[in-house]
Design a protein around this motif. Sequence first.
Motif, PDB file in Angstrom:
ATOM      1  N   THR A   1       0.987  -1.501  -0.004  1.00  0.00           N
ATOM      2  CA  THR A   1      -0.165  -0.168   0.384  1.00  0.00           C
ATOM      3  C   THR A   1       0.901   1.168  -0.062  1.00  0.00           C
ATOM      4  OG1 THR A   1      -0.077  -0.282   2.289  1.00  0.00           O
ATOM      5  CG2 THR A   1      -2.391  -1.517   1.196  1.00  0.00           C
ATOM      6  N   ASP A   2       2.305   1.456   0.318  1.00  0.00           N
ATOM      7  CA  ASP A   2       2.853   2.384   0.185  1.00  0.00           C
ATOM      8  C   ASP A   2       4.073   2.568  -0.820  1.00  0.00           C
ATOM      9  OD1 ASP A   2       5.339   1.369   3.202  1.00  0.00           O
ATOM     10  OD2 ASP A   2       4.071   0.267   1.463  1.00  0.00           O
ATOM     11  N   VAL A   3       3.524   2.422  -1.589  1.00  0.00           N
ATOM     12  CA  VAL A   3       4.098   2.068  -3.105  1.00  0.00           C
ATOM     13  C   VAL A   3       4.610   3.437  -3.186  1.00  0.00           C
ATOM     14  CG1 VAL A   3       3.252   0.730  -4.072  1.00  0.00           C
ATOM     15  CG2 VAL A   3       2.036   2.796  -4.837  1.00  0.00           C
ATOM     16  N   CYS A   4       5.841   4.069  -4.045  1.00  0.00           N
ATOM     17  CA  CYS A   4       6.304   5.204  -4.455  1.00  0.00           C
ATOM     18  C   CYS A   4       4.870   6.459  -5.667  1.00  0.00           C
ATOM     19  CB  CYS A   4       7.860   4.957  -4.624  1.00  0.00           C
ATOM     20  SG  CYS A   4       8.394   4.388  -3.211  1.00  0.00           S
ATOM     21  N   PRO A   5       5.535   7.085  -5.526  1.00  0.00           N
ATOM     22  CA  PRO A   5       5.153   8.192  -6.520  1.00  0.00           C
ATOM     23  C   PRO A   5       5.823   7.490  -7.788  1.00  0.00           C
ATOM     24  CG  PRO A   5       6.125   9.213  -4.851  1.00  0.00           C
ATOM     25  CD  PRO A   5       6.041   7.762  -4.630  1.00  0.00           C
ATOM     26  N   ASN A   6       4.445   7.997  -8.430  1.00  0.00           N
ATOM     27  CA  ASN A   6       5.747   7.625  -9.852  1.00  0.00           C
ATOM     28  C   ASN A   6       6.480   9.064 -10.341  1.00  0.00           C
ATOM     29  OD1 ASN A   6       6.392   7.272 -12.679  1.00  0.00           O
ATOM     30  ND2 ASN A   6       4.867   5.794 -13.229  1.00  0.00           N
ATOM     31  N   ARG A   7       7.504   9.051 -10.229  1.00  0.00           N
ATOM     32  CA  ARG A   7       7.899   9.993 -10.875  1.00  0.00           C
ATOM     33  C   ARG A   7       8.666  10.722 -11.911  1.00  0.00           C
ATOM     34  NH1 ARG A   7      12.767  10.059 -10.484  1.00  0.00           N
ATOM     35  NH2 ARG A   7      12.717  12.533 -10.742  1.00  0.00           N
ATOM     36  N   SER A   8       8.901   9.141 -12.529  1.00  0.00           N
ATOM     37  CA  SER A   8       9.392   9.322 -14.113  1.00  0.00           C
ATOM     38  C   SER A   8       8.379  10.027 -15.065  1.00  0.00           C
ATOM     39  CB  SER A   8      10.318   7.891 -14.502  1.00  0.00           C
ATOM     40  OG  SER A   8       9.014   6.830 -15.246  1.00  0.00           O
TER      41      SER A   8
ATOM     42  N   CYS B   1      10.653   5.751  -0.025  1.00  0.00           N
ATOM     43  CA  CYS B   1      11.087   6.098  -1.374  1.00  0.00           C
ATOM     44  C   CYS B   1      11.851   7.566  -1.022  1.00  0.00           C
ATOM     45  CB  CYS B   1       9.583   6.378  -1.492  1.00  0.00           C
ATOM     46  SG  CYS B   1       8.024   5.566  -1.781  1.00  0.00           S
ATOM     47  N   ASP B   2      12.762   7.948  -0.816  1.00  0.00           N
ATOM     48  CA  ASP B   2      13.272   8.803  -0.816  1.00  0.00           C
ATOM     49  C   ASP B   2      14.385   8.535  -1.702  1.00  0.00           C
ATOM     50  OD1 ASP B   2      15.089  10.981  -0.459  1.00  0.00           O
ATOM     51  OD2 ASP B   2      15.485  11.169   1.929  1.00  0.00           O
TER      52      ASP B   2
ATOM     53  N   HIS C   1      13.810   0.866 -11.284  1.00  0.00           N
ATOM     54  CA  HIS C   1      12.418   0.901 -12.547  1.00  0.00           C
ATOM     55  C   HIS C   1      11.324   0.567 -11.216  1.00  0.00           C
ATOM     56  CE1 HIS C   1       9.907   0.948 -15.842  1.00  0.00           C
ATOM     57  NE2 HIS C   1       9.451  -0.069 -15.513  1.00  0.00           N
ATOM     58  N   GLU C   2      11.108  -0.290 -11.036  1.00  0.00           N
ATOM     59  CA  GLU C   2      10.271  -0.747 -10.068  1.00  0.00           C
ATOM     60  C   GLU C   2       9.722   0.038  -8.990  1.00  0.00           C
ATOM     61  OE1 GLU C   2      10.602  -4.918  -9.530  1.00  0.00           O
ATOM     62  OE2 GLU C   2      10.022  -5.708 -11.041  1.00  0.00           O
ATOM     63  N   VAL C   3      10.371   0.027  -8.095  1.00  0.00           N
ATOM     64  CA  VAL C   3      10.683   1.071  -6.615  1.00  0.00           C
ATOM     65  C   VAL C   3      10.614   2.860  -6.690  1.00  0.00           C
ATOM     66  CG1 VAL C   3      11.220   1.257  -4.375  1.00  0.00           C
ATOM     67  CG2 VAL C   3      10.943  -1.294  -5.381  1.00  0.00           C
ATOM     68  N   LEU C   4      11.640   2.885  -7.213  1.00  0.00           N
ATOM     69  CA  LEU C   4      11.526   4.362  -7.274  1.00  0.00           C
ATOM     70  C   LEU C   4      11.185   5.035  -8.404  1.00  0.00           C
ATOM     71  CD1 LEU C   4      15.713   4.449  -6.296  1.00  0.00           C
ATOM     72  CD2 LEU C   4      13.271   5.029  -5.188  1.00  0.00           C
ATOM     73  N   HIS C   5      11.102   4.110  -9.345  1.00  0.00           N
ATOM     74  CA  HIS C   5      10.361   4.988 -11.464  1.00  0.00           C
ATOM     75  C   HIS C   5      11.037   5.400 -11.385  1.00  0.00           C
ATOM     76  CE1 HIS C   5       6.165   2.675  -9.604  1.00  0.00           C
ATOM     77  NE2 HIS C   5       6.397   3.559  -8.666  1.00  0.00           N
ATOM     78  N   PHE C   6      12.726   5.226 -11.879  1.00  0.00           N
ATOM     79  CA  PHE C   6      13.186   5.565 -12.964  1.00  0.00           C
ATOM     80  C   PHE C   6      12.807   5.345 -14.165  1.00  0.00           C
ATOM     81  CE2 PHE C   6      15.867   6.667  -8.965  1.00  0.00           C
ATOM     82  CZ  PHE C   6      15.712   7.962  -9.264  1.00  0.00           C
ATOM     83  N   ASP C   7      12.881   6.223 -14.983  1.00  0.00           N
ATOM     84  CA  ASP C   7      13.122   6.101 -16.728  1.00  0.00           C
ATOM     85  C   ASP C   7      13.827   4.986 -17.102  1.00  0.00           C
ATOM     86  OD1 ASP C   7      14.310   8.028 -17.758  1.00  0.00           O
ATOM     87  OD2 ASP C   7      12.171   9.416 -18.148  1.00  0.00           O
ATOM     88  N   ILE C   8      13.892   5.049 -18.594  1.00  0.00           N
ATOM     89  CA  ILE C   8      15.263   4.256 -18.485  1.00  0.00           C
ATOM     90  C   ILE C   8      16.437   4.777 -18.764  1.00  0.00           C
ATOM     91  CG2 ILE C   8      14.531   4.360 -21.605  1.00  0.00           C
ATOM     92  CD1 ILE C   8      15.624   0.891 -19.317  1.00  0.00           C
TER      93      ILE C   8
ATOM     94  N   LEU D   1       5.862  -6.069  -3.484  1.00  0.00           N
ATOM     95  CA  LEU D   1       7.278  -5.009  -4.384  1.00  0.00           C
ATOM     96  C   LEU D   1       8.268  -4.520  -2.967  1.00  0.00           C
ATOM     97  CD1 LEU D   1       8.616  -3.678  -7.255  1.00  0.00           C
ATOM     98  CD2 LEU D   1       7.062  -2.416  -6.807  1.00  0.00           C
ATOM     99  N   LEU D   2       7.869  -3.543  -2.125  1.00  0.00           N
ATOM    100  CA  LEU D   2       8.480  -3.274  -1.226  1.00  0.00           C
ATOM    101  C   LEU D   2       8.945  -4.475  -0.586  1.00  0.00           C
ATOM    102  CD1 LEU D   2       7.162   0.045  -0.151  1.00  0.00           C
ATOM    103  CD2 LEU D   2       8.763  -0.044  -2.169  1.00  0.00           C
ATOM    104  N   THR D   3       8.474  -4.477   0.157  1.00  0.00           N
ATOM    105  CA  THR D   3       9.296  -6.155   1.753  1.00  0.00           C
ATOM    106  C   THR D   3      10.158  -6.724   0.977  1.00  0.00           C
ATOM    107  OG1 THR D   3       6.560  -5.882   2.680  1.00  0.00           O
ATOM    108  CG2 THR D   3       7.903  -8.195   2.572  1.00  0.00           C
ATOM    109  N   GLY D   4       9.384  -7.706  -0.045  1.00  0.00           N
ATOM    110  CA  GLY D   4      10.307  -8.195  -1.111  1.00  0.00           C
ATOM    111  C   GLY D   4      11.704  -7.571  -1.473  1.00  0.00           C
ATOM    112  N   TRP D   5      11.738  -6.291  -1.343  1.00  0.00           N
ATOM    113  CA  TRP D   5      13.204  -5.743  -2.469  1.00  0.00           C
ATOM    114  C   TRP D   5      13.462  -5.536  -0.354  1.00  0.00           C
ATOM    115  CZ3 TRP D   5      15.849  -5.624  -6.306  1.00  0.00           C
ATOM    116  CH2 TRP D   5      15.463  -5.553  -6.860  1.00  0.00           C
ATOM    117  N   ARG D   6      13.711  -5.151   0.882  1.00  0.00           N
ATOM    118  CA  ARG D   6      13.780  -5.101   1.792  1.00  0.00           C
ATOM    119  C   ARG D   6      14.224  -6.403   2.088  1.00  0.00           C
ATOM    120  NH1 ARG D   6       9.376  -2.414   5.278  1.00  0.00           N
ATOM    121  NH2 ARG D   6      10.416  -0.728   4.144  1.00  0.00           N
TER     122      ARG D   6
END
Length: 425
Positions: A76-83, A319-320, A249-256, A384-389
Amino acid sequence: MQQSTEDRPESDQEDAAPLLNQQLSLGKGLCSARYSLVLILHFSLFMMYSLRVNLSIAIIAMTNGTNPGSLPNSSTDVCPNRSHAQPNGSHREFTQGAPVYDWSAETQGVILSAFFYGYLFTQLLGGYWSGQFGGKLVLGYGLLSTSALTLLVPLAAGLGAAYLIGLQALLGMAEDALLGPSSPSLQLESSASTWGGLTSSTSSGISHGRSLPLLAMIKSLPLWAIAVPCFCSEWLFYTLLTSMPMYMHEVLHFDIRENGLLAALPYIGNWLCTIVSGVLADFLLSKQVFSIATVRKLFSVLGMMLPAISLVAVSYVGCDYRAAVVFLTLSMTVISMCGAGFYTNHMDIAPRYAGFVLGVTNTLGTVSGIIAPAAVGFFTSQDLLTGWRNVFCVSAALNLFGPLFYVTFGSGTIQDWAREDTALQ
């Protein structure tokens, strides 16, 4: 006033670096054979890792973000799409005719780890060849075949994931030939006569010939002390090498485009720290500030524990994205200090068999390269987030265990089974 070598106790003489006291007639100045070899090995390693890592970046654009199987369950605490990426996960710059594949997270993990199946297959053979024949032909054919096989990646991907997995395994087998020539100290010294047409002024016994004291190697704790941290540190290294672009890409939403640029920062730091730590380690040894064993253990501890702390920090910054990039860069930068630690310890404990011993220890490191990307796919497919943690915490735990094992059992002296007079008996 420093004591001469003859005046020092025998135990201190044994702990002296076996290669520091060997002078080679390699010419002088920037045009010497030594600098030529450094330049050749530099560009060879540059090409080797470029060929190895390109799919880690490309797979982001190759996969379909709209496929339910390719996107893990999100917290539920996914990072906002900033890309600049489209909401469905696709990329504007790749929408015109570029093929997109419905590969799940688990499939992507298997594809990225398949390289290391082939890399593992010929690991020991590559190390043996380097000691038996030198690195010139092995390096050349390895780079040529790897480059040619890389050209087939788009075709294999179009045929299906199974074909791409098989091609990745073949790439690993071809690139494994570069293992022996990429052993820094060993090939810099022993390949001088091969590439530079010069002969060394001391019989260092670097070439092991056909005899290998396998049983003594298996029983050698100092050898296991290198192999264990090699597995642990390679787990972290290969996790970041193959999966960091996916995390960005998946967590921080940087584009390619942002992804490629920011993913390069840790390796710039790694490159600079490798040079600095190598020079510093040589300085400490040449000035006899510390013994060989102390220097190796110091750089190993710093090179593994600091990245472990940084990875734990990454898992909790949320998401920092600035803090995440900083800690990821710090992890990959500082881990290069291990190059002056246990990675060079092969030359201290067994200079005659360094090529083969490097193959042995790197085999265990390659096993982590097989497991780590697949583990990333498994963890992130659940949440997603728990998995990467979990991914970062497992890597950190291994990088805390590795240096503890090395400090306990590591050595800086030539082992009895590696002495030239023993091998001749």
